[in-house]
Design a protein around this motif. Structure first.
Motif, PDB file in Angstrom:
ATOM      1  N   GLU A 196       0.811  -1.095   0.178  1.00 31.19           N
ATOM      2  CA  GLU A 196       0.022   0.016   0.050  1.00 31.19           C
ATOM      3  C   GLU A 196       1.227   1.065   0.230  1.00 31.19           C
ATOM      4  OE1 GLU A 196      -3.293   0.407  -0.739  1.00 31.19           O
ATOM      5  OE2 GLU A 196      -3.335  -1.965  -0.571  1.00 31.19           O
ATOM      6  N   LEU A 197       2.414   1.761   0.615  1.00 28.70           N
ATOM      7  CA  LEU A 197       3.176   2.771   0.182  1.00 28.70           C
ATOM      8  C   LEU A 197       3.458   2.761  -0.782  1.00 28.70           C
ATOM      9  CD1 LEU A 197       4.779   1.584   3.891  1.00 28.70           C
ATOM     10  CD2 LEU A 197       3.049   3.652   3.244  1.00 28.70           C
ATOM     11  N   LYS A 198       3.493   1.868  -0.985  1.00 28.96           N
ATOM     12  CA  LYS A 198       4.456   1.701  -2.965  1.00 28.96           C
ATOM     13  C   LYS A 198       3.317   2.962  -3.452  1.00 28.96           C
ATOM     14  CE  LYS A 198       5.584  -0.880  -5.976  1.00 28.96           C
ATOM     15  NZ  LYS A 198       5.465  -2.840  -6.933  1.00 28.96           N
TER      16      LYS A 198
ATOM     17  N   ARG B 132      14.501   6.447   0.399  1.00 27.84           N
ATOM     18  CA  ARG B 132      15.404   5.612   1.205  1.00 27.84           C
ATOM     19  C   ARG B 132      14.159   4.542   1.730  1.00 27.84           C
ATOM     20  NH1 ARG B 132      15.795   5.488   7.236  1.00 27.84           N
ATOM     21  NH2 ARG B 132      14.778   7.017   7.519  1.00 27.84           N
ATOM     22  N   LEU B 133      13.152   5.763   2.042  1.00 24.09           N
ATOM     23  CA  LEU B 133      11.632   4.831   2.035  1.00 24.09           C
ATOM     24  C   LEU B 133      11.217   3.865   1.160  1.00 24.09           C
ATOM     25  CD1 LEU B 133       8.960   7.096   3.880  1.00 24.09           C
ATOM     26  CD2 LEU B 133      10.082   5.149   5.407  1.00 24.09           C
TER      27      LEU B 133
ATOM     28  N   LYS C 149      10.365  -2.000  -0.793  1.00 23.39           N
ATOM     29  CA  LYS C 149      10.227  -2.754  -2.311  1.00 23.39           C
ATOM     30  C   LYS C 149      11.244  -4.361  -1.174  1.00 23.39           C
ATOM     31  CE  LYS C 149      13.985  -1.699  -4.923  1.00 23.39           C
ATOM     32  NZ  LYS C 149      15.001  -1.036  -6.127  1.00 23.39           N
ATOM     33  N   ASP C 150      12.318  -3.946  -0.197  1.00 24.53           N
ATOM     34  CA  ASP C 150      12.918  -4.934   0.046  1.00 24.53           C
ATOM     35  C   ASP C 150      12.008  -5.651   1.180  1.00 24.53           C
ATOM     36  OD1 ASP C 150      15.473  -4.047  -0.605  1.00 24.53           O
ATOM     37  OD2 ASP C 150      16.723  -3.314   0.715  1.00 24.53           O
TER      38      ASP C 150
ATOM     39  N   ALA D 245      25.145   5.250  10.776  1.00 28.01           N
ATOM     40  CA  ALA D 245      25.235   6.882  10.210  1.00 28.01           C
ATOM     41  C   ALA D 245      24.837   6.552   8.946  1.00 28.01           C
ATOM     42  CB  ALA D 245      26.649   7.145  10.237  1.00 28.01           C
ATOM     43  N   ASN D 246      24.422   5.751   8.107  1.00 28.72           N
ATOM     44  CA  ASN D 246      24.308   4.774   7.183  1.00 28.72           C
ATOM     45  C   ASN D 246      22.636   4.901   7.175  1.00 28.72           C
ATOM     46  OD1 ASN D 246      23.046   4.763   4.133  1.00 28.72           O
ATOM     47  ND2 ASN D 246      25.046   3.357   4.192  1.00 28.72           N
ATOM     48  N   LYS D 247      21.695   5.488   7.184  1.00 23.18           N
ATOM     49  CA  LYS D 247      20.534   5.297   7.438  1.00 23.18           C
ATOM     50  C   LYS D 247      19.819   4.936   6.248  1.00 23.18           C
ATOM     51  CE  LYS D 247      19.752   9.020  11.090  1.00 23.18           C
ATOM     52  NZ  LYS D 247      19.252   9.872  11.624  1.00 23.18           N
ATOM     53  N   SER D 248      20.876   5.083   5.605  1.00 18.65           N
ATOM     54  CA  SER D 248      19.408   4.498   3.971  1.00 18.65           C
ATOM     55  C   SER D 248      20.026   3.105   4.181  1.00 18.65           C
ATOM     56  CB  SER D 248      20.493   5.052   3.015  1.00 18.65           C
ATOM     57  OG  SER D 248      21.636   4.408   2.549  1.00 18.65           O
TER      58      SER D 248
END
Length: 277
Positions: A58-60, A96-97, A102-103, A228-231
């Protein structure tokens, strides 16, 4: 493990209280209640998995709309610098979201055991060009150069699941984009020999330590201990490994000359020969 501990405990109690029917009833009832309370709650776990899959799906669409609109705003020359930076931040978080969604969808499919293979004879040249055209605008947006190395000779036809192979290569490219330095190069290479065909994504970023290489394909593993890498959610590469195993391939990681990482997925030639018959 719990049952192993409880079992001898109750055996000893039953031996002591064998002449007391009331004690035996209490002990049996207690054992039943303990077993029930510690039993895996499969229904609840399945509900959680279903929720993750549904929510991710639903978020896509709204995320795609948000990304499209932020792109339009970024192309608006009338924006002042402060507003432009704010829009860039929104765009970064949306991307990022989008990667997380997708993952999570792939993860939900894996856990639900709903992955199926639809093998067909594919044209590798077409697959690579589609991959390049999909990611070239993304790389430009991140100030990265994407280069596709195509052989002058046609690649052999291949019997595989085109969508699953495409997903694996997308994971490699997503990872390369996340870890590449500004204005650096990302390369897509394919090498076909008499025994194998190998697809590689080469980046010239920060590279991966020898320690992290042992765990890089584990779920939720992140080499960034400081977060630190929040992606980086630690999902993509584990999913790529599962997909590769489904396709009877092998996935490897090596250092790129001069710095960076090279991810490769390799398939045996016997699969390719099968598709030519």
């Amino acid at each position: 493990m719990l049952s192993v501990v409880i079992q001898p405990f109750f055996c000893n109690i039953l031996a002591i209280a064998k002449d007391s029917p009331f004690c035996i009833v209490v002990i049996v009832l207690t054992r039943y209640l303990l077993k029930k309370s510690f039993a895996p709650t499969e229904r609840i776990l399945q509900s959680q998995k279903d929720f993750v899959a549904t929510a991710s799906h639903e978020l896509k669409s709204p995320l795609a709309v948000m990304i499209s609109n932020t792109d339009m705003l970024l192309n608006d020359v009338s924006l002042n610098e402060q507003t432009k930076q704010a829009v860039q931040t929104i765009d970064f978080e949306c991307m990022r979201l989008s990667r997380l969604v997708k993952d999570m969808l792939l993860l939900a499919s894996s856990d639900a055991k709903t992955w199926t293979l639809h093998k067909s004879i594919i044209n590798i040249d077409t697959l690579l060009i589609t991959l390049y055209e999909t990611y070239e605008p993304v790389c430009m947006k991140q100030n990265l150069e994407l280069k596709l190395h195509l052989s002058e000779e046609s690649y052999p036809a291949m019997l595989t699941d085109k969508d699953r192979l495409f997903q694996i290569l997308c994971v490699f490219l997503d990872n390369a984009i996340q870890h590449s330095k500004n204005n650096s190069l990302i390369e897509i290479e394919v090498i076909a020999t008499e025994k194998n065909i190998a697809f590689s994504v080469v980046d010239h970023g920060q590279g991966i330590s020898d320690e992290d290489k042992h765990y890089i394909f584990d779920r939720f593993y992140s080499g960034d201990k400081s977060h630190a890498n929040k992606s980086n959610f630690g999902l993509g590469l584990s999913i790529a490994k599962e997909l590769t195993q489904m396709l009877n391939g092998a996935i490897t990681i090596n250092d790129t000359a001069g710095g960076g990482a090279t991810f490769t997925v390799k398939f045996p030639l016997k699969q390719i020969k099968a598709c030519r018959s």
